[in-house]
Motif scaffolding. Structure first.
Motif, PDB file in Angstrom:
ATOM      1  N   ILE A 177       0.445  -0.835  -0.200  1.00 16.75           N
ATOM      2  CA  ILE A 177      -0.103   0.020  -0.182  1.00 16.75           C
ATOM      3  C   ILE A 177       0.881   1.504  -0.083  1.00 16.75           C
ATOM      4  CG2 ILE A 177      -1.820   1.096   1.501  1.00 16.75           C
ATOM      5  CD1 ILE A 177      -2.607  -1.500   2.597  1.00 16.75           C
ATOM      6  N   ALA A 178       2.014   0.704   0.508  1.00 12.99           N
ATOM      7  CA  ALA A 178       2.625   2.523   0.979  1.00 12.99           C
ATOM      8  C   ALA A 178       3.628   2.387  -0.693  1.00 12.99           C
ATOM      9  CB  ALA A 178       4.120   2.184   2.327  1.00 12.99           C
ATOM     10  N   GLY A 179       4.006   1.432  -0.936  1.00 12.49           N
ATOM     11  CA  GLY A 179       4.471   1.695  -2.044  1.00 12.49           C
ATOM     12  C   GLY A 179       3.784   2.245  -3.527  1.00 12.49           C
ATOM     13  N   LEU A 180       2.785   1.304  -3.445  1.00 13.58           N
ATOM     14  CA  LEU A 180       1.730   2.042  -4.105  1.00 13.58           C
ATOM     15  C   LEU A 180       0.607   3.674  -4.439  1.00 13.58           C
ATOM     16  CD1 LEU A 180      -0.553  -0.570  -5.097  1.00 13.58           C
ATOM     17  CD2 LEU A 180       1.139  -0.185  -6.254  1.00 13.58           C
ATOM     18  N   LEU A 181       1.577   4.073  -2.625  1.00 12.77           N
ATOM     19  CA  LEU A 181       0.436   5.371  -2.650  1.00 12.77           C
ATOM     20  C   LEU A 181       2.015   6.573  -2.943  1.00 12.77           C
ATOM     21  CD1 LEU A 181      -0.783   5.791   0.680  1.00 12.77           C
ATOM     22  CD2 LEU A 181      -2.239   5.307  -1.052  1.00 12.77           C
ATOM     23  N   THR A 182       3.343   5.977  -2.826  1.00 14.81           N
ATOM     24  CA  THR A 182       4.467   6.971  -2.805  1.00 14.81           C
ATOM     25  C   THR A 182       4.582   6.719  -4.778  1.00 14.81           C
ATOM     26  OG1 THR A 182       5.863   5.976  -1.317  1.00 14.81           O
ATOM     27  CG2 THR A 182       7.016   6.195  -3.048  1.00 14.81           C
ATOM     28  N   CYS A 183       4.336   6.232  -5.566  1.00 19.55           N
ATOM     29  CA  CYS A 183       4.103   6.113  -7.062  1.00 19.55           C
ATOM     30  C   CYS A 183       3.075   7.103  -7.766  1.00 19.55           C
ATOM     31  CB  CYS A 183       3.557   4.630  -7.507  1.00 19.55           C
ATOM     32  SG  CYS A 183       3.435   4.585  -9.441  1.00 19.55           S
ATOM     33  N   VAL A 184       2.525   6.616  -6.931  1.00 16.86           N
ATOM     34  CA  VAL A 184       1.220   8.463  -6.931  1.00 16.86           C
ATOM     35  C   VAL A 184       1.967   9.682  -6.922  1.00 16.86           C
ATOM     36  CG1 VAL A 184      -1.050   9.545  -6.735  1.00 16.86           C
ATOM     37  CG2 VAL A 184      -0.914   7.085  -7.058  1.00 16.86           C
ATOM     38  N   LEU A 185       2.423   9.652  -5.765  1.00 14.41           N
ATOM     39  CA  LEU A 185       3.018  10.495  -5.352  1.00 14.41           C
ATOM     40  C   LEU A 185       4.383  10.631  -5.452  1.00 14.41           C
ATOM     41  CD1 LEU A 185       2.757  10.633  -0.980  1.00 14.41           C
ATOM     42  CD2 LEU A 185       1.442  12.308  -2.603  1.00 14.41           C
ATOM     43  N   LEU A 186       5.354  10.590  -6.212  1.00 10.72           N
ATOM     44  CA  LEU A 186       6.222  10.982  -7.106  1.00 10.72           C
ATOM     45  C   LEU A 186       5.653  11.270  -8.394  1.00 10.72           C
ATOM     46  CD1 LEU A 186       8.486   8.025  -6.337  1.00 10.72           C
ATOM     47  CD2 LEU A 186       8.714  10.307  -5.777  1.00 10.72           C
ATOM     48  N   GLU A 187       4.680  10.918  -8.997  1.00  8.10           N
ATOM     49  CA  GLU A 187       4.225  11.412 -10.182  1.00  8.10           C
ATOM     50  C   GLU A 187       3.635  12.579  -9.846  1.00  8.10           C
ATOM     51  OE1 GLU A 187       4.767  10.732 -13.314  1.00  8.10           O
ATOM     52  OE2 GLU A 187       6.091   8.498 -13.437  1.00  8.10           O
ATOM     53  N   LYS A 188       3.011  13.020  -9.386  1.00  2.12           N
ATOM     54  CA  LYS A 188       2.078  13.682  -8.444  1.00  2.12           C
ATOM     55  C   LYS A 188       3.228  15.928  -8.709  1.00  2.12           C
ATOM     56  CE  LYS A 188      -2.740  12.971  -9.540  1.00  2.12           C
ATOM     57  NZ  LYS A 188      -3.235  13.551 -10.115  1.00  2.12           N
ATOM     58  N   LEU A 189       4.251  15.157  -7.889  1.00  2.00           N
ATOM     59  CA  LEU A 189       5.307  15.952  -7.415  1.00  2.00           C
ATOM     60  C   LEU A 189       6.259  16.024  -8.465  1.00  2.00           C
ATOM     61  CD1 LEU A 189       5.652  14.999  -3.366  1.00  2.00           C
ATOM     62  CD2 LEU A 189       3.750  16.533  -4.596  1.00  2.00           C
TER      63      LEU A 189
END
Length: 501
Positions: free
Chosen positions: A255-267
């Protein structure tokens, strides 16, 4: 021009590698026997590990097989390891070698189906965050049931297909032209150069999201990584038990890894967030349309055959009906037999990608043999087992993670699980504690090892693959792009091991 034979030897040594790089390798070769004689085999062994990591880090300067092979041969000659020890490492890892030889080649014969499928995904999903999340989640799901190397081979094949299509157009050529040097930008039209740079960044981010996904899913099941199967056999767990026992760590990390994926793309941090340039999208859309129009009945039949082979591949790997490499050989036989690929040279092209890396892996096993024979990890293991029992799972996770960043995680897991099995057999630790330590070893070797390409064969395969130089994915860039994932996955994993075991 070469003036003398001796200058010819100097010029030929390591080919087109920079002069400074050649000098460093020669320095390593001279220093190793001196260090062994003056400071002993342990220091010489750790120095060899550091030197081999350097050759991996400089993979774009010179393929690591050559300098790494010279270092490995010297290690055998000066007695840091024996040929028998290297052969033993190869024998233990024969399934991985078979996988590389045949599974990667099998994926090559499925490239039309894969390119068609992923082209539809790429063109159908316009949100880069959603596309990245899909790549990462799909890689995680597949790696939980298949093998991370197989999944990585699929991602690489797709990326090479995308890149070659656009690079031809950017160089003023048509899709149908077969011979094209994608490694040279000399013919790239000035108008396309900026889009090509952005397209490389776009593909780099997808490749890294996919590679991280293989680690997120690979930790969860006994077939996800080679060391998982080894640990499961030692502890006596079946597929369901393994998943259940590891889930308190693997699920939060996923879950943390998938959230990190989205955040990296957004930021848009650490090299992520680059969107697919509109001109590139138009080229790929035009390519997909052209391919659809010119697809013959024979081509359609070939796609059906590839789809059928893909189903067999998934079922065979999911139920572990045979060794992964043998299933890959079955895929090769089926697809070539029913798609008319009968020429030896056509079949040989499928092995061009995998065999250099297979050779490099054998050299890596020689370095692993040095680590094993010189007991480089033993002081760390003894230190952790001397700690209070409650602290041991967390410390095993950290120790495994650090060592897996610089060495092969399969080897690290093999050494650690063997040591704690001996402690369990001797009655030093209880069965319950033995299982807790096994979970810590499994997660510790799978999660922090994403920090560098050294830790996981899938990452090393990506670094030394054909796509890496095309999209400018170097060792250093991989480390930087993996850094946020490393922090999140290692931190959540350690918290879960400390609190839930």
């Amino acid at each position: 021009m070469t003036q003398t034979v001796s200058s010819g030897f100097v010029r030929n040594f390591l080919g087109n590698a920079p002069v400074w790089y050649k000098q460093v390798i020669v320095l390593f070769l001279i220093a190793n026997p001196i260090i062994l004689w003056s400071l002993g085999p342990v220091v010489a062994g750790w120095l060899l590990v550091a030197e081999f990591i350097f050759t991996l880090a400089m993979a774009l300067k010179c393929y690591p097989l050559l300098p790494g092979g010279l270092l490995a041969v010297e290690a055998l000659l000066i007695g840091l390891a024996t040929p028998e020890a290297v052969y033993a490492e190869v024998e233990v890892n024969l399934p991985v070698i078979l996988l590389l030889m045949f599974m990667v080649a099998g994926i090559y014969f499925m490239k039309e189906l894969l390119l068609l499928t992923f082209t539809q995904l790429l063109l159908g999903i316009r949100s880069k965050s959603a596309l990245s999340l899909l790549f990462c989640a799909a890689a995680a799901l597949l790696s939980a049931f298949l093998d991370a190397l197989t999944v990585t081979a699929v991602i690489i094949s797709v990326a090479v297909g995308f890149y070659s299509v656009y690079h031809k157009v950017a160089s003023g050529r048509g899709y149908h032209e077969g011979q094209h040097n994608t490694q040279s930008d000399d013919d790239v039209i000035e108008l396309h150069r900026e889009d090509l740079v952005n397209f490389r960044a776009f593909l780099r981010s997808l490749l890294m999201h996919g590679a991280i996904g293989t680690a997120l899913g690979g930790v969860a099941t006994m077939v996800g990584e080679p060391q998982n199967l080894l640990i499961a056999k030692v502890v006596g767990w079946d597929f369901g038990t393994f998943f259940q026992r590891v889930a308190p760590i693997s699920i939060p990390v996923l879950i943390a890894g998938l959230l990190t994926c989205v955040l990296l793309e957004k930021l848009r941090w650490f090299g992520y967030g680059v969107r697919l340039p509109k001109p590139v999208r138009r080229v790929l859309e035009d390519f997909a349309d052209q391919q659809r129009k010119k697809r013959t009945k024979s081509d359609q039949a070939a796609l059906w055959v590839q789809g059928f082979a893909a189903i067999i591949l998934v079922l065979g790997l999911a139920f572990h009906l045979a060794e992964v490499g043998l299933i890959g050989l079955l895929v090769i036989i089926l697809i070539t037999s029913f798609t008319g690929v009968t020429d030896e040279h056509q079949i040989g092209k499928a092995f061009q990608e995998s065999l250099p890396f297979t050779s490099l892996l054998i050299v890596f096993f020689a370095v692993v043999a040095v680590i094993h024979q010189q007991h480089l990890f033993k002081p760390i293991i003894d230190f952790v087992l001397a700690l209070p029992e409650a602290q041991q799972p967390g410390m095993f996770f950290i120790a495994n993670g650090v060592l897996s960043m610089i060495s092969d995680n399969v080897f690290v897991a093999t050494v650690y699980i063997s040591e704690i099995q001996q402690a369990f057999d001797a009655g030093t630790i209880s069965r319950e504690h033995f299982e807790r330590l096994a979970i810590a070893i499994n997660t510790g070797t799978n999660l922090p090892s994403v920090a560098t390409p050294n830790g996981q064969a899938a990452f090393l395969f990506l670094l030394t693959s054909a796509i890496a130089p095309l999209v400018r994915l170097s060792y250093g860039r991989m480390v930087v792009m993996a850094f946020p994932y490393t922090i999140v996955m290692s931190g959540i994993g350690l918290l879960a091991v400390t609190n839930f075991l």
